[in-house]
Motif scaffolding. Structure first.
Motif, mmCIF file in Angstrom:
data_model
loop_
_atom_site.group_PDB
_atom_site.id
_atom_site.type_symbol
_atom_site.label_atom_id
_atom_site.label_comp_id
_atom_site.label_asym_id
_atom_site.label_seq_id
_atom_site.Cartn_x
_atom_site.Cartn_y
_atom_site.Cartn_z
ATOM 1 N N GLU B 223 -11.070 -10.329 -24.299
ATOM 2 C CA GLU B 223 -12.388 -10.812 -23.862
ATOM 3 C C GLU B 223 -13.086 -9.664 -23.126
ATOM 4 O O GLU B 223 -12.782 -9.401 -21.958
ATOM 5 N N ARG B 224 -14.032 -9.009 -23.818
ATOM 6 C CA ARG B 224 -14.610 -7.774 -23.260
ATOM 7 C C ARG B 224 -15.575 -8.027 -22.101
ATOM 8 O O ARG B 224 -15.809 -7.173 -21.278
ATOM 9 N N LYS B 225 -16.149 -9.238 -22.080
ATOM 10 C CA LYS B 225 -17.146 -9.515 -21.041
ATOM 11 C C LYS B 225 -16.523 -10.173 -19.813
ATOM 12 O O LYS B 225 -17.220 -10.873 -19.073
ATOM 13 N N ILE B 226 -15.264 -9.948 -19.613
ATOM 14 C CA ILE B 226 -14.557 -10.678 -18.565
ATOM 15 C C ILE B 226 -15.155 -10.461 -17.179
ATOM 16 O O ILE B 226 -15.235 -11.389 -16.376
ATOM 17 N N VAL B 227 -15.620 -9.246 -16.919
ATOM 18 C CA VAL B 227 -16.170 -8.974 -15.588
ATOM 19 C C VAL B 227 -17.451 -9.794 -15.367
ATOM 20 O O VAL B 227 -17.659 -10.384 -14.311
ATOM 21 N N GLN B 228 -18.269 -9.849 -16.418
ATOM 22 C CA GLN B 228 -19.502 -10.624 -16.362
ATOM 23 C C GLN B 228 -19.218 -12.123 -16.207
ATOM 24 O O GLN B 228 -19.886 -12.826 -15.459
ATOM 25 N N ILE B 229 -18.181 -12.585 -16.939
ATOM 26 C CA ILE B 229 -17.793 -13.999 -16.840
ATOM 27 C C ILE B 229 -17.356 -14.311 -15.409
ATOM 28 O O ILE B 229 -17.787 -15.303 -14.813
ATOM 29 N N ALA B 230 -16.527 -13.424 -14.870
ATOM 30 C CA ALA B 230 -16.012 -13.643 -13.510
ATOM 31 C C ALA B 230 -17.174 -13.710 -12.517
ATOM 32 O O ALA B 230 -17.215 -14.592 -11.651
ATOM 33 N N ARG B 231 -18.125 -12.806 -12.675
ATOM 34 C CA ARG B 231 -19.255 -12.788 -11.749
ATOM 35 C C ARG B 231 -20.068 -14.077 -11.865
ATOM 36 O O ARG B 231 -20.412 -14.712 -10.869
ATOM 37 N N THR B 232 -20.334 -14.490 -13.113
ATOM 38 C CA THR B 232 -21.141 -15.699 -13.338
ATOM 39 C C THR B 232 -20.492 -16.917 -12.689
ATOM 40 O O THR B 232 -21.145 -17.713 -12.018
ATOM 41 N N VAL B 233 -19.183 -17.060 -12.889
ATOM 42 C CA VAL B 233 -18.497 -18.248 -12.362
ATOM 43 C C VAL B 233 -18.399 -18.167 -10.836
ATOM 44 O O VAL B 233 -18.667 -19.146 -10.135
ATOM 45 N N HIS B 234 -18.058 -17.007 -10.321
ATOM 46 C CA HIS B 234 -17.947 -16.851 -8.863
ATOM 47 C C HIS B 234 -19.287 -17.088 -8.175
ATOM 48 O O HIS B 234 -19.355 -17.711 -7.122
ATOM 49 N N GLU B 235 -20.364 -16.590 -8.791
ATOM 50 C CA GLU B 235 -21.684 -16.791 -8.181
ATOM 51 C C GLU B 235 -22.071 -18.262 -8.127
ATOM 52 O O GLU B 235 -22.813 -18.684 -7.248
ATOM 53 N N ALA B 236 -21.542 -19.021 -9.091
ATOM 54 C CA ALA B 236 -21.820 -20.466 -9.086
ATOM 55 C C ALA B 236 -20.884 -21.205 -8.139
ATOM 56 O O ALA B 236 -20.961 -22.427 -8.006
ATOM 57 N N GLY B 237 -19.994 -20.474 -7.482
ATOM 58 C CA GLY B 237 -19.076 -21.113 -6.535
ATOM 59 C C GLY B 237 -17.792 -21.602 -7.159
ATOM 60 O O GLY B 237 -16.981 -22.256 -6.500
ATOM 61 N N GLY B 238 -17.582 -21.302 -8.449
ATOM 62 C CA GLY B 238 -16.356 -21.734 -9.113
ATOM 63 C C GLY B 238 -15.273 -20.677 -9.039
ATOM 64 O O GLY B 238 -15.532 -19.534 -8.654
ATOM 65 N N LEU B 239 -14.053 -21.062 -9.392
ATOM 66 C CA LEU B 239 -12.939 -20.120 -9.406
ATOM 67 C C LEU B 239 -12.474 -19.884 -10.842
ATOM 68 O O LEU B 239 -12.736 -20.688 -11.734
ATOM 69 N N LEU B 240 -11.752 -18.764 -11.032
ATOM 70 C CA LEU B 240 -11.288 -18.410 -12.374
ATOM 71 C C LEU B 240 -9.785 -18.618 -12.497
ATOM 72 O O LEU B 240 -9.002 -18.084 -11.714
ATOM 73 N N TYR B 241 -9.419 -19.370 -13.542
ATOM 74 C CA TYR B 241 -8.030 -19.659 -13.810
ATOM 75 C C TYR B 241 -7.593 -18.878 -15.040
ATOM 76 O O TYR B 241 -8.263 -18.933 -16.069
ATOM 77 N N TYR B 242 -6.479 -18.164 -14.953
ATOM 78 C CA TYR B 242 -5.984 -17.376 -16.083
ATOM 79 C C TYR B 242 -4.777 -18.058 -16.698
ATOM 80 O O TYR B 242 -3.759 -18.248 -16.033
ATOM 81 N N ASP B 243 -4.914 -18.434 -17.959
ATOM 82 C CA ASP B 243 -3.800 -19.015 -18.703
ATOM 83 C C ASP B 243 -2.975 -17.848 -19.244
ATOM 84 O O ASP B 243 -3.449 -17.062 -20.058
ATOM 85 N N GLY B 244 -1.759 -17.713 -18.772
ATOM 86 C CA GLY B 244 -0.933 -16.545 -19.080
ATOM 87 C C GLY B 244 -0.257 -16.552 -20.444
ATOM 88 O O GLY B 244 0.651 -15.756 -20.684
ATOM 89 N N ALA B 245 -0.711 -17.431 -21.331
ATOM 90 C CA ALA B 245 -0.058 -17.546 -22.644
ATOM 91 C C ALA B 245 0.044 -16.196 -23.347
ATOM 92 O O ALA B 245 1.004 -15.941 -24.068
ATOM 93 N N ASN B 246 -0.947 -15.328 -23.142
ATOM 94 C CA ASN B 246 -0.976 -14.080 -23.900
ATOM 95 C C ASN B 246 -0.739 -12.846 -23.035
ATOM 96 O O ASN B 246 -1.173 -11.743 -23.368
ATOM 97 N N LEU B 247 -0.026 -13.031 -21.955
ATOM 98 C CA LEU B 247 0.210 -11.925 -21.022
ATOM 99 C C LEU B 247 0.986 -10.770 -21.669
ATOM 100 O O LEU B 247 0.844 -9.617 -21.273
ATOM 101 N N ASN B 248 1.796 -11.108 -22.693
ATOM 102 C CA ASN B 248 2.588 -10.062 -23.345
ATOM 103 C C ASN B 248 1.715 -8.920 -23.869
ATOM 104 O O ASN B 248 2.161 -7.781 -23.961
#
Lengths: 461, 497, 132
Positions: B223-248
């Protein structure tokens, strides 16, 4: 080091096919500012080195003589159980979604479901949940979905139910606004007070939980409790020990028939005692069984027998429309991975023991606990906590602080029991002790001698 | 007698009253304790009565009907079916570890391993604290979302009722949000597999509690826009949850904490190679940023004055509580610890490198054979998607047909029909432990199946041909429910009566 | 994909159909399009007789091997009959969605507005739009 089979030549040829110069190029879509620096992790070890390290760590822990149960029980595990369960074909297989390539696991789970229904008397069992505590939480959620004559989302949780299980049920079900109302126990007998329940007769509750044997090891009057629940249109959730079911009335037969219904509606519990080692707390497995009427409300995987295109019998996962991969936000639970390998062990265990062996294990455990209580109650300052009949656990009251006594016992290589003082302060200094068939008279003698010393030593200080 | 067959009778069909593996029965213990008459069982449970050899042979034969990593290439996308080192099992099963009761005095040797494991997971994910308690990925997800809820509540921010989930998400994500009392808001992905940022901007609001994301996503791309996504959600007061299914895919290359995630679950049974066991047990350890530390599920291992101890309610009064009766899947965690120590700093980075090398190589080779990649312009992460929509039109073969035919060639099928967004898809994850030769053999099989599509599509439609059973009637399985062996009643009659 | 849309019925966007019966009750089921999309049904749950339903309320469940779907009540009212045959023969719904596969009958509330439902022509257009 990682288990990587690639030679330098392999790497070069593969990079050529991909059309990049180096492996680093494969990560070029990750924004540069996000790339991780060097990690601070230990150096790799060879198998010989990790073997030595783990051996040293294990030696620190030693092998004390254990007399705690409280939800995890030390039974003999037949050699074939883990010798077969750790075969790669079971150990390193995935969830049996490709049924044709997973008939071994699927047939085994069908056999497991049959065995759990034989033990509990229920009509249908799932393929396992994580452990006993989370199974109880799932049973509470299931009861709320199933009991259409109740809208309260309130569940009666006796204080004689394992208090950690009550905590887990609150942590999991509490997020869906389900609340738990405590029911007190008889301080003399150590069983749930029917009079305490009667006070709730006119109110709307979704379910009553009954643990048999209860957390104190005492045998509950399950018939009266079940009848009370059904008379009040409350579902009965039975929390049971599977080994005890070789001796005790199966939950499906609790109580009498009321409005066409008899026995527990949902049965759940901890399966660990069926061939799974204590292992510092897990992995164990939770089991759950119910009436066919409620099967679509049950969480977790279920295996069914069907036929293939040539009419031959075969097994597959069924009723999957309940599950998260199909129903998504409306699924019965989010559970996906369960405790399949532990179920494999339990199925082998139950096959080896059979009805007679399991009864012998239950019987021997109960007698050893009787012997243990008699022996320990001969020590000055030690007496039995409750009068109700026990299965393989009981509460002892001490006239010294349990924590001090248990610490003194541990110094002699004995884990003497579970200190109940914090969980049940009204009992004063109390501990929960357990003996299974693995404890012989010589072990019990050793415990009594050490306890005699510990009681007099802490007396002196 | 019939000819030798792969079918194995049910264990109940091998049973005979009076038989038993008597060596396993405990000796009789004399004693006076009795179960009261009204609580006693009236007839014995209908469990099988077999000899030890019968049981051993039965279960060994059942095992032989399974595909597994130890026996087959198992490119099951999103499941990370890599080699489970034998050392992990052997040393986790030392008798001192196996015999230990969880409620006894804190075992310092075992806890040292758990404490170090927490630290290594923290380092590798870039989070501030870790709890090993959740017993599988889905329970880790539950813990994560419950912590998000607890966080908002602790701030008296009670208007947040929604969790945002991309359409391509694994089904556990929306199911978890529901279990935590949230409503789910789904957002689409764009044509290149990235989250649709405009849709996200429209979706966030004062009702947003958080977003659940997998990165690399279930589409097999980063997900290349991850930084933008994080900013958008944080600015709205939400938190980001990472599903580690693909951590490998990203081990040692990029850390979820650095991407802006507040909470993450890891599937130790994927990334850290503890076994899948035919469906479990897993372990779903969670890691958090500083602001969620107080809410971690219990217990956690702490260290004070060179002694390890379990941190409990007294230490973390704001915790979301306990999720297991004891300490989670301790033995699984121990296997993950051994795996991580074997790999060490250097090995850990090689995991992602060679997982990516194998995935990108396999994708290119399958494309060369004629298969269509769903996202051809993107790098594969550790997995990639092939879509058979052309083949479905041209030859009427489905992804399921190809999956079943692969079994005949001795390969476990890739994941089919997930993610649901891509029609007739195969999600393929080779993992880093497969040799080039095995990948090449897989390509040969796929090329051969491609030929069969053209010349003998019936062969695919009726596959598999070499397994213990042919395709099973799932409709019958769900309609005429046969969920337990029903011979129980007959069985309880003594033989000959 | 099968797509029969009888002319004498009304429809909803969630693929229910509504028939005005002679005694005034409304008969409700799911459309041919919906049953075909779900595939072989293995389980159908219908609402209990006497249950009061709001418009849009989840009132029934239809389940196949690969999917499960809620049925939403098209109009507010009280359930006066349900199709018990479906519990043992869910395939009736696949075979005859507008006949033997009906789900339940409703006595509509006075406030219920038949105009909120789609005509066959509108439903046909809606399906065409949806499949784009």
């Amino acid at each position: 080091m990682a288990f990587i089979p690639h030679t330098a030549e392999d790497i070069a040829r593969m990079l050529g096919v991909i059309g990049v110069n180096g492996i680093e190029d494969l990560f070029d879509e990750i924004p540069a500012e996000l790339r991780a620096g060097a990690l601070s992790l230990p150096e790799p070890l060879s198998e010989m080195e990790i073997g030595r390290l783990m051996g040293e760590r294990a030696a620190i822990d030693g092998r004390p003589l254990n007399f705690i149960g409280a939800g995890a029980y030390e039974h003999h595990i037949p050699a074939p159980v883990w010798s077969i369960a750790t075969r790669g074909e079971f150990y390193s297989a995935y969830t049996p979604y490709q049924a044709e390539a997973s008939q071994g696991t699927l047939q085994l789970v069908y056999e497991y479901q049959s065995m759990m229904c034989a033990l509990t008397g229920m009509e249908v069992s799932n393929a396992s949940l994580y452990d006993g505590a989370s199974a109880l939480a799932e049973a509470c959620l299931m009861a709320v979905r199933s009991n259409r004559s109740s809208s309260s989302r309130r569940i009666l949780m006796p204080r004689a139910v394992n208090p950690t299980y009550a905590q887990v049920a609150r942590a999991i079900a509490g997020n869906q606004d389900i609340s738990f109302v405590p029911v007190d126990y008889d301080r003399f007998a150590g069983v749930t007070l029917l009079e305490a329940l009667e006070a709730y007769s006119a109110q709307d509750f979704t379910a009553l939980i009954v643990q048999q044997p209860n957390f104190f090891g005492s045998l509950e009057e399950v018939d009266a409790l079940t009848n009370w629940a059904h008379e009040n249109k409350i579902l009965l959730i039975a929390l049971v020990n599977p080994i005890s079911l070789a001796l005790l009335k199966p939950p499906a037969q609790w109580g009498t028939e009321i409005a066409g219904v008899r026995g527990a509606d949902i049965v759940c519990g901890e399966g660990q005692s069926l061939g799974v080692p204590l292992a510092s707390g897990g992995p164990y497995f939770g089991f759950m069984a119910t009436r066919m009427h409620y099967v679509r409300q049950m969480p977790g995987r279920i295996v069914g027998r069907t036929v293939d295109t040539e009419g031959r019998p075969g097994f597959s996962l069924t009723l999957q429309a309940r599950e998260q991969h199909i129903r998504r936000s409306k699924a019965t639970s989010n559970i996906c991975t369960n405790q399949g390998l532990m179920v494999t062990a339990a199925t082998i265990y139950m096959s080896l023991l059979g009805p007679r062996g399991l009864e012998a294990v239950a019987q021997a455990s109960m007698q050893r606990t009787g012997e243990l209580i008699s022996a320990l109650c001969q020590v000055a300052g030690v007496k039995r906590g409750f009068t109700a009949p026990h299965f393989h656990e009981a509460v002892l009251l001490l006239d010294r602080p349990a924590a001090e006594v248990l610490a003194a016992l541990y110094r002699k290589g004995i884990i003497g029991g579970l200190d109940l003082s914090e969980r049940y302060p009204e009992l004063g200094s109390a501990m929960l002790v357990c003996a299974t068939e693995t404890k012989l008279s010589v072990d019990i003698d050793r415990y009594r001698a050490a306890l005699t010393d510990a009681m007099s030593a802490s007396c002196a200080t | 007698m019939t000819e030798l067959s792969l079918r194995e009778p049910l264990i109940f069909e091998l049973s005979k009253p009076g038989r038993g593996a008597v060596t396993q029965f405990p000796p009789n213990v004399a004693g006076s304790v009795r179960v009261p008459e009204n609580l006693r069982r009236r007839s014995p449970p209908a469990l099988p009565e077999v000899s030890e050899l019968q049981a051993v042979r039965h279960f060994t034969r059942l095992s032989q009907m399974n595909f597994s990593i130890d026996t087959h290439f198992y490119p099951l996308g999103s499941c990370t079916m890599k080699y489970n080192p034998k050392a992990c099992n052997t040393y986790a099963m030392l008798p001192e570890f196996l015999g230990r009761h969880p409620l006894g005095p804190e075992p310092q040797g075992f806890l040292a391993c758990m404490y170090e494991l927490q630290g290594m997971l923290q380092e590798i994910t870039g989070m501030q604290a870790v709890s090993l308690t959740p017993m599988a990925g889905a329970q880790g997800e539950f813990a994560g979302v419950a912590m998000i809820r607890a966080y908002h509540r602790a701030r008296n921010d009670t208007g947040r009722t929604e969790i945002i989930v991309p359409q391509a998400a694994h089904g556990t994500n929306p199911a978890t949000a529901t279990m935590c009392g949230y409503t789910v808001r789904e957002i689409p992905c764009d044509a290149n597999g990235d989250v649709d940022i405009e849709a996200l901007k429209l979706a966030v609001s004062p009702a947003t509690a958080g977003i659940m994301l997998t990165n690399p996503s279930t589409l097999g791309v980063f997900e290349r826009k991850i930084v933008q996504i994080a900013r958008t959600v944080h600015e709205a007061g939400g938190l980001l949850y990472y599903d580690g299914a693909n951590l490998n895919a990203i081990l040692g290359k990029v850390r979820p904490g650095d991407m802006g995630f507040d909470v993450i679950h890891m599937n130790l049974h994927k990334t850290f190679s503890t076994p899948h066991g035919g469906g479990g047990p897993g372990s779903g350890a969670v890691g958090v940023s500083a602001r969620l530390k107080a809410f971690l599920p219990l217990p956690i291992v702490g260290k004070e004055n060179a002694r390890y101890r379990w941190l409990t309610e007294g230490d973390l009064p704001q915790s979301i509580g306990r999720l297991s009766g004891f300490m989670g899947n301790a033995g699984v965690n121990l296997r993950a610890y051994i795996y991580m120590r074997l790999l060490g700093r250097q090995g850990m980075v090689r995991v992602a490198e060679f997982a990516a090398l194998n995935a990108n190589y396999l994708m290119k080779r399958l494309q060369a054979i004629g298969f269509e990649a769903a996202y051809p312009k993107r790098r594969a992460s550790h997995e990639f998607i092939i879509t058979l929509k052309q083949e479905h039109k041209a030859y009427h073969v489905s992804a399921m047909d190809v999956a079943k035919r692969l079994l005949d060639y001795g390969f476990h099928a890739p994941t089919t029909y997930f993610p649901l967004l891509v029609p007739e898809c195969l999600l393929i994850e080779p993992t880093e432990t497969e040799a080039k030769e095995d990948l090449d053999r897989f390509c040969d099989a796929m090329a051969s199946i491609r030929e069969e599509m053209r010349h003998d599509p019936e062969k695919l439609a009726s596959a598999p041909h070499t397994m213990p059973v042919r395709r099973l009637d799932d409709v019958r399985a769900a309609k005429q429910l046969d969920l337990i062996w029903k011979g129980s009643a007959a069985y309880q009659e003594p033989l000959g009566s | 994909m099968s797509n029969n849309i009888p002319a004498d019925l009304k429809y909803t966007k969630s693929h229910e159909w509504v028939r005005q019966t002679q005694n005034g009750a409304l008969e409700i089921g799911i459309t041919d399009h919906a049953q075909s999309a779900l595939g072989d049904l293995v389980f159908v749950e219908v609402p209990d007789v006497g249950r009061a339903l709001a418009a849009g309320e989840t009132c029934a469940v239809v389940e196949s091997v690969k999917a499960a779907s809620d049925v939403y009540c098209p109009l507010a009212g009280k359930v006066v009959a349900n199709n018990v045959a479906l519990s043992s023969k869910p395939e009736l719904l696949n075979e005859d969605p507008y006949g033997a596969g009906w789900l339940f009958r409703l006595e509509a509330d006075a406030s219920a507005d038949m105009k909120s439902l789609m005509s066959p022509a509108l439903y046909r257009t809606f399906l065409a739009e949806e499949s784009k």
